[in-house]
Scaffold this motif. Structure first.
Motif, PDB file in Angstrom:
ATOM      1  N   ALA A  64       1.025  15.767 -20.055  1.00  0.00           N
ATOM      2  CA  ALA A  64       1.708  14.738 -19.270  1.00  0.00           C
ATOM      3  C   ALA A  64       2.927  15.316 -18.555  1.00  0.00           C
ATOM      4  CB  ALA A  64       2.113  13.567 -20.161  1.00  0.00           C
ATOM      5  N   THR A  65       3.661  16.178 -19.251  1.00  0.00           N
ATOM      6  CA  THR A  65       4.839  16.805 -18.638  1.00  0.00           C
ATOM      7  C   THR A  65       4.431  17.697 -17.478  1.00  0.00           C
ATOM      8  OG1 THR A  65       6.054  16.748 -20.733  1.00  0.00           O
ATOM      9  CG2 THR A  65       6.813  18.313 -19.054  1.00  0.00           C
TER      10      THR A  65
ATOM     11  N   GLU B  24       3.680  15.556 -14.463  1.00  0.00           N
ATOM     12  CA  GLU B  24       4.913  15.015 -13.876  1.00  0.00           C
ATOM     13  C   GLU B  24       5.660  16.084 -13.084  1.00  0.00           C
ATOM     14  OE1 GLU B  24       5.601  11.754 -17.478  1.00  0.00           O
ATOM     15  OE2 GLU B  24       6.553  13.736 -17.538  1.00  0.00           O
ATOM     16  N   ASN B  25       5.742  17.302 -13.644  1.00  0.00           N
ATOM     17  CA  ASN B  25       6.439  18.377 -12.946  1.00  0.00           C
ATOM     18  C   ASN B  25       5.714  18.775 -11.657  1.00  0.00           C
ATOM     19  OD1 ASN B  25       8.426  18.490 -14.896  1.00  0.00           O
ATOM     20  ND2 ASN B  25       7.472  20.158 -16.038  1.00  0.00           N
TER      21      ASN B  25
ATOM     22  N   HIS C 171       6.712  16.489  -8.878  1.00  0.00           N
ATOM     23  CA  HIS C 171       8.046  16.814  -8.363  1.00  0.00           C
ATOM     24  C   HIS C 171       7.981  17.968  -7.362  1.00  0.00           C
ATOM     25  CE1 HIS C 171      10.115  14.950 -12.161  1.00  0.00           C
ATOM     26  NE2 HIS C 171       9.321  14.115 -11.532  1.00  0.00           N
TER      27      HIS C 171
ATOM     28  N   ARG D  19       2.567   7.371 -19.884  1.00  0.00           N
ATOM     29  CA  ARG D  19       3.096   8.390 -18.972  1.00  0.00           C
ATOM     30  C   ARG D  19       2.057   8.780 -17.918  1.00  0.00           C
ATOM     31  NH1 ARG D  19       5.597  13.233 -22.330  1.00  0.00           N
ATOM     32  NH2 ARG D  19       6.001  13.984 -20.200  1.00  0.00           N
TER      33      ARG D  19
ATOM     34  N   ALA E 239       2.573   8.512 -14.013  1.00  0.00           N
ATOM     35  CA  ALA E 239       2.397   9.658 -13.114  1.00  0.00           C
ATOM     36  C   ALA E 239       1.350   9.352 -12.047  1.00  0.00           C
ATOM     37  CB  ALA E 239       1.984  10.894 -13.913  1.00  0.00           C
TER      38      ALA E 239
ATOM     39  N   GLU F  53       2.960   7.268  -9.338  1.00  0.00           N
ATOM     40  CA  GLU F  53       3.800   8.062  -8.440  1.00  0.00           C
ATOM     41  C   GLU F  53       2.960   8.960  -7.551  1.00  0.00           C
ATOM     42  OE1 GLU F  53       6.297  10.065  -6.194  1.00  0.00           O
ATOM     43  OE2 GLU F  53       6.661   8.167  -7.214  1.00  0.00           O
TER      44      GLU F  53
ATOM     45  N   SER G 172       1.097   2.033 -11.526  1.00  0.00           N
ATOM     46  CA  SER G 172       2.502   2.055 -11.954  1.00  0.00           C
ATOM     47  C   SER G 172       2.800   0.840 -12.825  1.00  0.00           C
ATOM     48  CB  SER G 172       3.439   2.103 -10.741  1.00  0.00           C
ATOM     49  OG  SER G 172       3.293   0.968  -9.926  1.00  0.00           O
TER      50      SER G 172
ATOM     51  N   ASP H 279       6.132   1.067 -14.919  1.00  0.00           N
ATOM     52  CA  ASP H 279       7.110   1.715 -14.040  1.00  0.00           C
ATOM     53  C   ASP H 279       7.429   0.796 -12.860  1.00  0.00           C
ATOM     54  OD1 ASP H 279       8.701   3.363 -12.541  1.00  0.00           O
ATOM     55  OD2 ASP H 279       7.271   5.020 -12.429  1.00  0.00           O
TER      56      ASP H 279
ATOM     57  N   THR I  75       8.925   2.535  -9.504  1.00  0.00           N
ATOM     58  CA  THR I  75       7.948   3.151  -8.598  1.00  0.00           C
ATOM     59  C   THR I  75       7.182   2.078  -7.836  1.00  0.00           C
ATOM     60  OG1 THR I  75       7.700   5.196  -9.865  1.00  0.00           O
ATOM     61  CG2 THR I  75       5.843   4.550  -8.489  1.00  0.00           C
TER      62      THR I  75
ATOM     63  N   TRP J 224      12.760  10.382  -8.072  1.00  0.00           N
ATOM     64  CA  TRP J 224      12.151  10.433  -6.741  1.00  0.00           C
ATOM     65  C   TRP J 224      13.106  10.091  -5.605  1.00  0.00           C
ATOM     66  CZ3 TRP J 224      12.933   5.597  -5.036  1.00  0.00           C
ATOM     67  CH2 TRP J 224      12.786   4.512  -5.908  1.00  0.00           C
TER      68      TRP J 224
END
Length: 446
Positions: free
Chosen positions: A155-156, A159-160, A163, A204, A208, A211, A240, A245, A248, A331
């Motif tokens: 998940a991380t 997300e990265n 970005h 998560r 993600a 987004e 979202s 979220d 978002t 964001w």
């Protein structure tokens, strides 16, 4: 003056263009497949598209039969919504559940993304979608079930990765980044469909996905693929929401508002921004409120509401002055003081105040780095528009040439559209103007 690009505003117009039909062709097929005498009623078809006239049911069924849509769909969805199903667009009234969000997301991953200059949803339909999103309690759409093979590390990583795409888009534009976003959407859709995960990771992943769909819609919008943008944003609202979220979701509504602003529908844009603002509430980060207000200024300008535009601008700058950056969602890193944004400057050009626009735009260009090439080109083009409105042809052309020097580094149809719109405004017969237009036509990406 307006540099807003014309968009196809009715699904029947879009369907005719896809099929190569004229107004008379539609009248003839309705006559052929029904008992209605439409042979000489070309203007009747025009009124369906431009004056919100609803065709007789027999006429609708005749068109539906021609394009392979069943009668029950016509009856259930009504005019003109059923026309959207010709290209597989999802109805807007489906339940707000994680499963529906997943299905709609998977459906748009492989969707046709080359629907240029078509506004998929009307202003009323978009506002209705915003209203249903705003009315769904978050706790009712979060599914807490799950197993566990997709872990927090995955998940991380997702997300990265998103970005990184944000910043690449700032540099090179949406046309290029859309292909990357589509590939990542395929990955996250597969994770959500086939993976097993605990509820925290599931939340998560949905966040993600929301987004990433927001970003894909932005890239499509930047590339003039307006129908594809609407499909991504529809799916993004749902995913979202499934991830809880809300911010978002509000961001997505603000981009849908921008799309309607560019299409010349300021009132729909204002309503969308109101819906976003009401859902997030007064306790949301002030930077987000500043963004919503900044984009509402241009919407008021398009609607011809100068007093309201000024009032909302003061409110936007007030939010900005009292913001706490530590509260901001990641964001919104690109946001600057509202009065220094391109949207504000373009709004005052639209309101016939190029002097104010120039002041805001020139202040906003100060300190804009090379990592924001697209914004630099858009800002320079807006300044050139303002200079042209002040009868400063030499200054306008000098500024536009500076923009053109950068434009080949940006893969953004929206940027090209704005430069083309500026070129179309130049006076005919002026040697400098003709030279600029000729040069613009020779650019390789045009």
């Amino acid at each position: 003056m307006s540099s807003d690009q014309p968009l196809i505003r009715h699904p029947l117009t879009y369907l005719r263009e896809r099929r190569g039909w004229t107004l008379s062709d539609v009248a003839e097929l309705v006559r052929r497949r029904s008992v209605l005498n439409m042979a000489t009623h070309r203007q009747k078809i025009y009124r369906w598209e431009h004056h919100q006239v609803v065709p007789e049911l027999a006429a609708q069924l005749a068109i539906a039969t021609e394009v392979g849509v069943d009668a029950q769909t016509v009856l259930n969805l009504g005019w003109p919504s059923w026309l959207l199903t010709v290209d597989g667009t999802e109805p807007l009234d489906q339940a707000w559940t994680p499963e529906t969000a997943k299905q709609i997301m998977v459906g748009c991953v492989g969707a046709d993304t080359d629907r240029r200059s078509f506004l998929l949803l009307s202003g009323d339909e978009t506002v209705e979608l915003a209203g249903t999103w705003a009315a769904v309690p978050t706790e009712k759409i979060i599914d807490a079930s799950g197993g566990g093979t997709v872990d927090a590390e995955v998940a991380t990583w997702v997300e990265n990765r998103i970005h990184q795409l944000w910043h690449l888009d700032d540099l090179v534009g949406g046309d290029y980044c859309l292909h990357l976003a589509q590939a990542d959407l395929q990955l996250i859709a597969r994770l959500l469909q086939d993976g097993r995960y605990r509820s925290a990771v599931k939340r998560r992943l949905y966040g993600a996905a929301g987004e990433l769909l927001r970003f894909a819609g932005w890239c499509a919008f930047d590339g003039d693929r307006h129908a594809a943008a609407a499909r991504y944003w529809h799916a993004g609202l749902r995913t979202s929401a499934a991830g809880g979220d809300t911010l978002t979701g509000a961001y997505i509504l603000s981009l849908m508002a921008m799309q309607h602003t560019y299409a010349g529908d300021g009132r729909a844009a204002i309503n969308l921004l109101h819906a976003a603002r009401e859902r997030i509430g007064p306790g949301a980060p002030r930077t987000v409120h500043a963004m919503l207000d900044a984009w509402q200024v241009r919407a008021h300008a398009v609607a011809g509401e100068s007093r309201q535009a000024v009032e909302v601008l003061f409110r936007a700058d007030d939010h900005w002055g009292r913001r706490d950056p530590d509260e901001d969602p990641p964001w919104i890193y690109w946001m600057r003081q509202p009065s220094h944004t391109i949207e504000i400057g373009a709004g005052f050009v639209r309101l016939g105040r190029p002097d104010i626009a120039m002041h805001f735009l020139e202040d906003g260009m100060t300190g804009r780095g090379i990592d924001y090439t697209r914004d630099t080109v858009l800002g320079l083009t807006a300044i050139a528009d303002a200079q042209l409105d002040q009868d400063d042809l030499d200054g306008a052309l000098d500024t536009a040439r500076r923009a053109v020097e950068l434009v080949t580094d940006v893969d953004s149809s929206r940027v090209a559209d704005q430069l083309n719109a500026f070129a179309q405004r130049l006076p005919a017969g002026e040697a400098q103007a003709e030279e600029f237009r000729t040069y613009l036509d020779t650019l390789p990406h045009r």
